[in-house]
Design a protein around this motif. Structure first.
Motif, mmCIF file in Angstrom:
data_model
loop_
_atom_site.group_PDB
_atom_site.id
_atom_site.type_symbol
_atom_site.label_atom_id
_atom_site.label_comp_id
_atom_site.label_asym_id
_atom_site.label_seq_id
_atom_site.Cartn_x
_atom_site.Cartn_y
_atom_site.Cartn_z
ATOM 1 N N ARG A 3 47.070 -11.046 5.606
ATOM 2 C CA ARG A 3 45.790 -10.715 6.226
ATOM 3 C C ARG A 3 44.642 -11.011 5.284
ATOM 4 O O ARG A 3 44.759 -10.857 4.081
ATOM 5 C CB ARG A 3 45.776 -9.248 6.599
ATOM 6 N N HIS A 147 46.370 3.473 12.992
ATOM 7 C CA HIS A 147 44.912 3.391 12.837
ATOM 8 C C HIS A 147 44.280 4.689 13.332
ATOM 9 O O HIS A 147 44.677 5.201 14.384
ATOM 10 C CB HIS A 147 44.355 2.238 13.669
ATOM 11 N N GLY A 157 37.320 0.121 13.108
ATOM 12 C CA GLY A 157 38.675 -0.358 12.869
ATOM 13 C C GLY A 157 38.597 -1.456 11.819
ATOM 14 O O GLY A 157 37.602 -1.587 11.105
ATOM 15 N N TRP A 158 39.647 -2.246 11.742
ATOM 16 C CA TRP A 158 39.687 -3.301 10.723
ATOM 17 C C TRP A 158 38.718 -4.428 11.071
ATOM 18 O O TRP A 158 38.569 -4.759 12.248
ATOM 19 C CB TRP A 158 41.097 -3.858 10.612
ATOM 20 N N HIS A 161 39.945 -10.511 11.342
ATOM 21 C CA HIS A 161 40.988 -11.126 10.510
ATOM 22 C C HIS A 161 42.042 -11.754 11.414
ATOM 23 O O HIS A 161 42.069 -11.511 12.618
ATOM 24 C CB HIS A 161 41.656 -10.059 9.616
ATOM 25 N N ASP A 163 46.394 -12.012 11.417
ATOM 26 C CA ASP A 163 47.464 -11.258 10.759
ATOM 27 C C ASP A 163 48.233 -12.136 9.781
ATOM 28 O O ASP A 163 49.049 -11.635 9.005
ATOM 29 C CB ASP A 163 48.390 -10.625 11.808
ATOM 30 N N TRP A 173 50.331 -3.666 19.489
ATOM 31 C CA TRP A 173 49.405 -2.576 19.173
ATOM 32 C C TRP A 173 49.392 -1.608 20.357
ATOM 33 O O TRP A 173 49.246 -2.037 21.506
ATOM 34 C CB TRP A 173 48.040 -3.211 18.953
ATOM 35 N N ILE A 186 39.583 -2.861 20.391
ATOM 36 C CA ILE A 186 39.906 -4.173 19.794
ATOM 37 C C ILE A 186 39.100 -5.283 20.483
ATOM 38 O O ILE A 186 38.856 -5.234 21.686
ATOM 39 C CB ILE A 186 41.421 -4.450 19.968
ATOM 40 N N TRP A 232 49.289 -9.875 20.083
ATOM 41 C CA TRP A 232 48.665 -11.169 19.787
ATOM 42 C C TRP A 232 49.519 -11.913 18.775
ATOM 43 O O TRP A 232 50.214 -11.304 17.947
ATOM 44 C CB TRP A 232 47.232 -10.983 19.251
ATOM 45 N N HIS A 238 41.034 -11.325 15.451
ATOM 46 C CA HIS A 238 40.799 -10.065 16.176
ATOM 47 C C HIS A 238 40.238 -9.023 15.220
ATOM 48 O O HIS A 238 40.281 -9.201 14.000
ATOM 49 C CB HIS A 238 42.109 -9.557 16.808
ATOM 50 N N GLY A 240 38.940 -4.461 14.993
ATOM 51 C CA GLY A 240 38.628 -3.172 15.615
ATOM 52 C C GLY A 240 37.118 -3.018 15.478
ATOM 53 O O GLY A 240 36.581 -3.135 14.379
ATOM 54 N N ARG A 250 39.680 7.122 17.835
ATOM 55 C CA ARG A 250 40.509 6.030 18.374
ATOM 56 C C ARG A 250 41.758 5.950 17.513
ATOM 57 O O ARG A 250 41.703 5.598 16.347
ATOM 58 C CB ARG A 250 39.748 4.707 18.329
ATOM 59 N N SER A 252 45.749 4.615 17.085
ATOM 60 C CA SER A 252 46.670 3.593 17.603
ATOM 61 C C SER A 252 47.746 3.327 16.568
ATOM 62 O O SER A 252 47.628 3.732 15.410
ATOM 63 C CB SER A 252 45.911 2.302 17.915
ATOM 64 N N VAL A 254 50.717 0.136 15.282
ATOM 65 C CA VAL A 254 50.965 -1.304 15.390
ATOM 66 C C VAL A 254 52.237 -1.672 14.646
ATOM 67 O O VAL A 254 52.622 -0.991 13.676
ATOM 68 C CB VAL A 254 49.734 -2.080 14.836
HETATM 69 O O1 LIG Z 1 43.095 -1.113 15.081
HETATM 70 C C1 LIG Z 1 42.347 -1.824 14.416
HETATM 71 O O2 LIG Z 1 41.226 -1.512 14.083
HETATM 72 C C2 LIG Z 1 42.795 -3.183 13.976
HETATM 73 C C3 LIG Z 1 44.174 -3.503 14.382
HETATM 74 C C4 LIG Z 1 44.576 -4.765 13.760
HETATM 75 O O3 LIG Z 1 43.770 -5.624 13.583
HETATM 76 C C5 LIG Z 1 45.913 -4.971 13.297
HETATM 77 O O4 LIG Z 1 46.703 -4.013 13.276
HETATM 78 O O5 LIG Z 1 46.195 -6.117 12.909
#
Ligand SMILES: O=C(O)CCC(=O)C(=O)O
Length: 328
Positions: A3, A147, A157-158, A161, A163, A173, A186, A232, A238, A240, A250, A252, A254
Motif C-alpha cells: 500500500r 477500521h 478512513g484511509w 491508495h 492495495d 470490506w 468508501i 475491489w 480507493h 475512506g 464508521r 468496518s 477487511v
Molecule cells: O475503510 C477505510 O477507510 C479504507 C479501507 C481500505 O482502503 C482498505 O482496507 O484497503
C-alpha cells in the motif's frame, strides 16, 4: 501488501508520538494477556477462540441473477458492492466485539483473535464473489484490519491508495455500521477505463492539475449499509472519505485474498485455505502484529502499539514456521 504511504509525520510530530508509545512493561503485560485465550473469552464471551465447532454465520448465497450482475461488475469495473448480504445478528455481534476490544484498550484489529472474525470469510456470498474475482482454490492473505472512524468532523478512513500494484488479488470490506456520505464511506475510481493507468499513477510522485481533476471526477462514492459486502481488485484506487461529524462511528473490517496459482510475497505469508481450518491463536497474533506495523502509516495512532506488534510477530513467527514445516 504494497500500500502507498501517506505523507510521513514531521520530526516534531514523531517525537510527540514517541512519548505515547507503550512502555516495555506495558508491552510485556499486554503480550501476556494477548497469549491467554481465557482472557479473550472472558472479554467477549459471545465469541470463541480456536473452537472449530463454532457455528458458521448464516448468510444466504447470492441468487444466480445477483451473482451474474455483481460478477460482471467486478470483471468490468474492478469492484463490487452487494447490499444486505449478512444478517444483522452477525453484524451486531461483530460490532459489539470490536467495541469490547477497544474498551479494554486494544486496537480494534485485535477482534481477529476471535474465530468469528475468520469464519465470516467462509460464508457463501463472500465465497461466491471471491471466486468470481479469483477463481476456485483461492487463499486468504492474513492481512486483517478493522477500521474505526470516529463520528467527528475531519476524522477519516484511509487516504487514497491501491492495495498493491499486483494482479490476482482482491480485498473484501464489510461495513459493521452504515457507511454514509457523512461518516466516511468508501470511494473508488472504477478501473474499467484502464487498470494499467491507475497502476502507473501510483508510481507518480506528483500529479498534474489535469490528472488530479480527472481522478476526482472519476471517483464514485459507495455508501453501504451494515452487512453489505464490497470488494475491489488490488489495483483499484480507493479511499475512506473524510467525515463531517455527528451520527455514529464508521466501523468496518477487511481481508485480502489471492488466486490459487499465485505465489504470495514474503509480506503476504502465510496464506490460508479457511475451509481446511482456522489459523491458531499465535498465527492470528502474528497477523495482527504485522498489520499494526504495516498500517501505522495510515493510522498514526497505531504507532503507540508498534512495539507490541513486533513482539506479537516474534512469538507468532515460530507458529508460522511450524505450520510451514508440517505443510511440506
Ligand atoms: O475503510 C477505510 O477507510 C479504507 C479501507 C481500505 O482502503 C482498505 O482496507 O484497503
Amino acid at each position: 501488501m504494497e500500500r502507498d504511504s501517506v505523507t510521513p509525520p514531521s520530526r516534531a510530530a514523531r517525537k510527540l508520538l514517541a512519548r505515547l508509545d507503550l512502555s516495555r512493561d506495558e508491552i510485556d503485560a499486554r503480550l501476556a494477556l494477548a497469549l491467554d485465550s481465557g482472557y479473550w473469552k472472558s472479554l467477549y464471551p459471545a465469541f470463541s477462540v480456536n473452537d472449530e465447532s463454532s457455528a458458521l454465520p448464516r448468510a444466504d448465497a447470492l441468487t444466480a441473477s445477483q451473482y451474474e450482475r455483481l460478477a460482471d461488475h467486478l470483471t468490468r469495473r474492478g469492484y463490487f458492492h452487494a447490499d444486505s448480504v449478512l444478517e444483522s445478528e452477525t453484524i451486531d455481534a461483530m460490532r459489539g466485539c470490536i467495541e469490547a476490544v477497544r474498551s479494554a484498550g486494544w486496537p480494534p484489529v485485535f477482534a481477529y483473535v476471535y474465530d468469528q472474525f475468520w469464519t465470516i470469510w467462509r460464508v457463501a456470498p463472500i465465497k461466491q464473489m471471491v471466486q468470481a474475482g479469483l477463481g476456485e482454490g483461492y487463499r486468504l492473505i492474513s492481512h486483517p484490519w478493522c477500521h474505526y472512524v470516529n463520528p467527528v468532523a475531519g476524522a477519516s478512513g484511509w487516504p487514497p491508495h491501491v492495495d498493491g500494484n499486483l494482479a490476482n488479488r482482491l480485498s473484501v470490506w464489510i461495513p459493521l455500521t452504515d457507511a454514509t456520505l457523512d461518516n466516511g464511506c468508501i470511494y473508488v475510481v472504477p478501473g474499467d477505463q484502464n487498470f494499467a493507468r491507475i497502476g502507473e499513477l501510483r508510481e507518480l510522485k506528483s500529479a498534474t492539475n489535469l490528472q488530479l481533476r480527472e481522478l476526482m471526477q472519476r471517483g464514485r462514492a459507495l455508501p453501504a449499509s451494515a452487512g453489505a459486502i464490497m470488494g475491489w481488485h488490488f489495483r483499484i484506487l480507493h479511499w475512506g472519505s473524510v467525515a463531517s461529524g455527528g451520527g455514529h462511528p464508521r466501523i468496518s473490517t477487511v481481508m485480502e485474498f489471492i488466486k490459487a496459482e499465485e505465489a504470495g510475497l514474503p509480506s503476504e505469508m502465510p496464506l490460508f485455505d479457511l475451509d481446511r481450518g482456522l489459523p491458531p491463536l499465535l498465527q492470528r497474533l502474528f497477523a495482527i502484529g504485522r498489520a499494526i506495523n504495516h498500517y501505522k502509516r495510515f493510522e498514526l495512532r497505531m504507532r503507540r502499539y508498534a512495539g507490541l506488534g513486533r513482539a506479537l510477530m516474534r512469538v507468532g513467527d515460530a507458529a508460522n514456521r511450524e505450520s510451514a514445516a508440517t505443510a511440506t
